[in-house]
Every structure is written in C-alpha cells, then in structure tokens.
Motif scaffolding. Structure first.
Motif, PDB file in Angstrom:
ATOM      1  N   GLU A 109       0.832  -1.204   0.000  1.00  0.00           N
ATOM      2  CA  GLU A 109       0.000   0.000   0.000  1.00  0.00           C
ATOM      3  C   GLU A 109       0.870   1.259   0.000  1.00  0.00           C
ATOM      4  O   GLU A 109       0.437   2.317  -0.454  1.00  0.00           O
ATOM      5  CB  GLU A 109      -0.922  -0.021   1.222  1.00  0.00           C
ATOM      6  CG  GLU A 109      -1.977  -1.122   1.123  1.00  0.00           C
ATOM      7  CD  GLU A 109      -2.359  -1.685   2.473  1.00  0.00           C
ATOM      8  OE1 GLU A 109      -2.564  -0.894   3.413  1.00  0.00           O
ATOM      9  OE2 GLU A 109      -2.465  -2.919   2.586  1.00  0.00           O
ATOM     10  N   VAL A 110       2.091   1.119   0.501  1.00  0.00           N
ATOM     11  CA  VAL A 110       3.034   2.234   0.595  1.00  0.00           C
ATOM     12  C   VAL A 110       4.401   1.729   0.144  1.00  0.00           C
ATOM     13  O   VAL A 110       4.766   0.584   0.416  1.00  0.00           O
ATOM     14  CB  VAL A 110       3.134   2.769   2.045  1.00  0.00           C
ATOM     15  CG1 VAL A 110       4.077   3.969   2.117  1.00  0.00           C
ATOM     16  CG2 VAL A 110       1.766   3.121   2.604  1.00  0.00           C
ATOM     17  N   ILE A 111       5.144   2.579  -0.553  1.00  0.00           N
ATOM     18  CA  ILE A 111       6.529   2.263  -0.910  1.00  0.00           C
ATOM     19  C   ILE A 111       7.435   3.319  -0.295  1.00  0.00           C
ATOM     20  O   ILE A 111       7.248   4.520  -0.522  1.00  0.00           O
ATOM     21  CB  ILE A 111       6.731   2.223  -2.435  1.00  0.00           C
ATOM     22  CG1 ILE A 111       5.844   1.164  -3.076  1.00  0.00           C
ATOM     23  CG2 ILE A 111       8.194   1.941  -2.767  1.00  0.00           C
ATOM     24  CD1 ILE A 111       5.926   1.131  -4.603  1.00  0.00           C
ATOM     25  N   LEU A 112       8.394   2.870   0.492  1.00  0.00           N
ATOM     26  CA  LEU A 112       9.399   3.746   1.088  1.00  0.00           C
ATOM     27  C   LEU A 112      10.671   3.638   0.260  1.00  0.00           C
ATOM     28  O   LEU A 112      11.093   2.534  -0.094  1.00  0.00           O
ATOM     29  CB  LEU A 112       9.687   3.330   2.538  1.00  0.00           C
ATOM     30  CG  LEU A 112       8.480   3.105   3.453  1.00  0.00           C
ATOM     31  CD1 LEU A 112       8.955   2.654   4.837  1.00  0.00           C
ATOM     32  CD2 LEU A 112       7.634   4.357   3.556  1.00  0.00           C
ATOM     33  N   MET A 113      11.290   4.777  -0.035  1.00  0.00           N
ATOM     34  CA  MET A 113      12.516   4.790  -0.828  1.00  0.00           C
ATOM     35  C   MET A 113      13.559   5.644  -0.117  1.00  0.00           C
ATOM     36  O   MET A 113      13.349   6.835   0.092  1.00  0.00           O
ATOM     37  CB  MET A 113      12.247   5.349  -2.226  1.00  0.00           C
ATOM     38  CG  MET A 113      11.302   4.503  -3.052  1.00  0.00           C
ATOM     39  SD  MET A 113      11.110   5.169  -4.735  1.00  0.00           S
ATOM     40  CE  MET A 113      10.363   3.761  -5.570  1.00  0.00           C
ATOM     41  N   ASP A 114      14.664   5.020   0.242  1.00  0.00           N
ATOM     42  CA  ASP A 114      15.724   5.724   0.971  1.00  0.00           C
ATOM     43  C   ASP A 114      16.886   5.987   0.022  1.00  0.00           C
ATOM     44  O   ASP A 114      17.686   5.099  -0.251  1.00  0.00           O
ATOM     45  CB  ASP A 114      16.181   4.889   2.166  1.00  0.00           C
ATOM     46  CG  ASP A 114      17.055   5.684   3.120  1.00  0.00           C
ATOM     47  OD1 ASP A 114      17.313   6.872   2.848  1.00  0.00           O
ATOM     48  OD2 ASP A 114      17.466   5.133   4.151  1.00  0.00           O
ATOM     49  N   GLU A 115      16.932   7.198  -0.535  1.00  0.00           N
ATOM     50  CA  GLU A 115      17.984   7.582  -1.484  1.00  0.00           C
ATOM     51  C   GLU A 115      18.115   6.543  -2.611  1.00  0.00           C
ATOM     52  O   GLU A 115      19.213   6.027  -2.869  1.00  0.00           O
ATOM     53  CB  GLU A 115      19.330   7.718  -0.754  1.00  0.00           C
ATOM     54  CG  GLU A 115      19.389   8.855   0.234  1.00  0.00           C
ATOM     55  CD  GLU A 115      19.701  10.200  -0.422  1.00  0.00           C
ATOM     56  OE1 GLU A 115      19.903  10.226  -1.643  1.00  0.00           O
ATOM     57  OE2 GLU A 115      19.705  11.199   0.296  1.00  0.00           O
TER      58      GLU A 115
END
Length: 271
Positions: free
Chosen positions: A187-193
């Motif tokens: 439902e959510v995508i987290l992207m760290d750099e």
C-alpha cells in the motif's frame, strides 16, 4: 549565526502536516538511539497517490523517521520508538500486528540495490511465494511478469529470467528491487535515497517510474537532491536536527518557504 540559532529554537512545524486521504498517520513520533534523541515529536500524514519527499541535511532524522513507517528500527537494538503510527487506522505497534505482513504492506527500496543472490525470476517471485499470493505456477508467472512490467524492466530481462539478478546493471538491479517490492501488492513504498548509487540515465528511469507508481501507491522518498525532490514529489517535508520544520506543496516550498531554516537549506546556505 544568531538568526539560525533563533530559528532552531522554533519547535512547532510550519505548514499543514495532514493529507486529505491519509494512508499512514504519525503523531508525536520520537526515536531514541540509547540517549540520542534522533527524531522529535513528528506529526505527518502520508497521502494516497502522492510522493512526499523528506529532505534535510545529513543526520537530520529523515531516514530514521522513514524506517519508523514499517518498523525497520525494530532491527536496531538501541532504537526506541514512541508515539502513534497508523496504517489505514491500524496501530502498527499493536501486539496483533504481524511485522512480516506490515513490511509487505509498507515495502522498502534501499539506497544501494540489494537483489537476492537468486535468478531474476526468483527475486520477484520470492515475496508472492512466502505470502501465498499465487495458487499455482501460472499465477506466479503472471505476478512476476506484471511486476517487472510495472517496474519498466520486463522487456530488458524477459529472455534472461533464469540468470542471476546480481548480473544486471545498477539501474536494472534497482528496478528489480522495485519489482520485488510491488510483487506483494504493498500500500506504501518507502525509498531511501534510491538513486544515489546510479548514473544520471538510470536515475531518470527511476524517477519516471516513481511518477508512474504513485498512481497506485503512496510513496515516501528520502533524497539529498533538491532537483530530484522537485521533479518527483507533490509535497515536501523538511527535517532539521531531528525536528520536522516545515511541510508543504513542492512548488510552495521551493518558491516561497515559510521557515528560515527551510529557506537557508534550499538556497544552499547550509546543509
């Protein structure tokens, strides 16, 4: 710099931290690493079908906050998270919350591409297999192809699905990791750099992909690139020394920031 010191003392977040269709809501979130108060009383909503970029100087707490959203900080012994974090109204720290399922619902793409030491096919099929999302091989094949298509990678790898994912280029590996993330229908995508290790051409491909993915997901991206934040996001959240200083629409933040710390960072006076 007395003006800067005075601005640092201002605690209340400038701007509207709410979103009209929040997927994730965080209220009063604090993160401690032993005695280090890394994130302080953050209130912020993550809205449906938007990209929100977390920006700020190195060590300001943006990646630490990002890791709160799918409980990645649980893997750090010294970390302690307090406050309220909900996903569609569910408390992600509730005793009945399955952390493995939470991390499927809130997927993460890391700074450095990290494909499994498996084939391209098995990299994408891994999540659907362990979560029982496919009843047979035909369904699994369909999920793998659809995920690779949505990650913009299918045409490049369809003839080498049995080859190692680690043999792809850096940009392709990152898109493979994105395909692996979306294969379990988050439902959510987290992207760290996500683009920091990539060349400009691969970066442009990922940025185009982010714009396409937001039609189906809420996306939170941590980036040090002001240009990237301007290109991919609809909202900006500026962090400084563990505090959320200002939140607002991307255009407004870049053209008319309301807090001096935000202005100083965006104009390159520090950071």
């Amino acid at each position: 710099m007395p003006a800067l010191a005075e601005a640092e003392d201002a605690y209340e977040t400038v701007g509207d931290y709410t979103a009209p269709n929040p997927v994730i809501r965080t209220r009063g979130v604090d993160v401690f690493y032993d005695d280090n108060h890394a994130v302080q009383k953050v209130d912020l909503d993550i809205g449906q079908n938007e990209v929100i970029a977390l920006i700020g100087p190195s060590g300001c707490g943006k990646s630490t906050y990002l890791r709160c959203l799918n409980r990645m900080n649980d893997t750090i012994d010294s970390a302690r998270v307090t406050g309220e974090i909900t996903l569609y109204g569910e408390d992600i720290h509730a005793r009945q919350m399955d952390v493995v399922m939470l991390r499927a619902r809130v997927g993460m793409v890391f700074q450095k591409p990290n494909p499994f030491p498996k084939s391209v096919y098995d990299n994408v099929a891994y999540g659907p297999r362990i979560h029982g999302l496919a009843r047979n091989r035909t369904e699994l094949n369909r999920i793998v192809q659809r995920s690779l298509e949505r990650a913009g990678l299918w045409l490049e790898v369809r003839d080498r699905l049995d080859q190692p994912g680690t043999g792809l280029s850096g940009g392709q590996q990152q898109r493979l990791c994105i395909a692996r993330t979306i294969a379990v229908s988050p439902e959510v995508i987290l992207m760290d750099e996500p683009c920091s290790a990539l060349d400009p051409i691969a970066t442009a491909r990922i940025e185009d992909l982010i714009d396409e993915l937001r039609r189906n997901y809420a996306i939170v991206i941590v980036t040090h690139s002001m240009q990237q934040a301007a290109r991919v996001s609809q909202r900006i959240a500026y962090f400084h020394l563990g505090k959320l200083i200002e939140v607002g629409g991307t255009d407004a933040i870049f053209t008319n920031p309301r807090h001096k710390l935000t202005e100083d960072y965006i104009t390159g006076r520090f950071g």
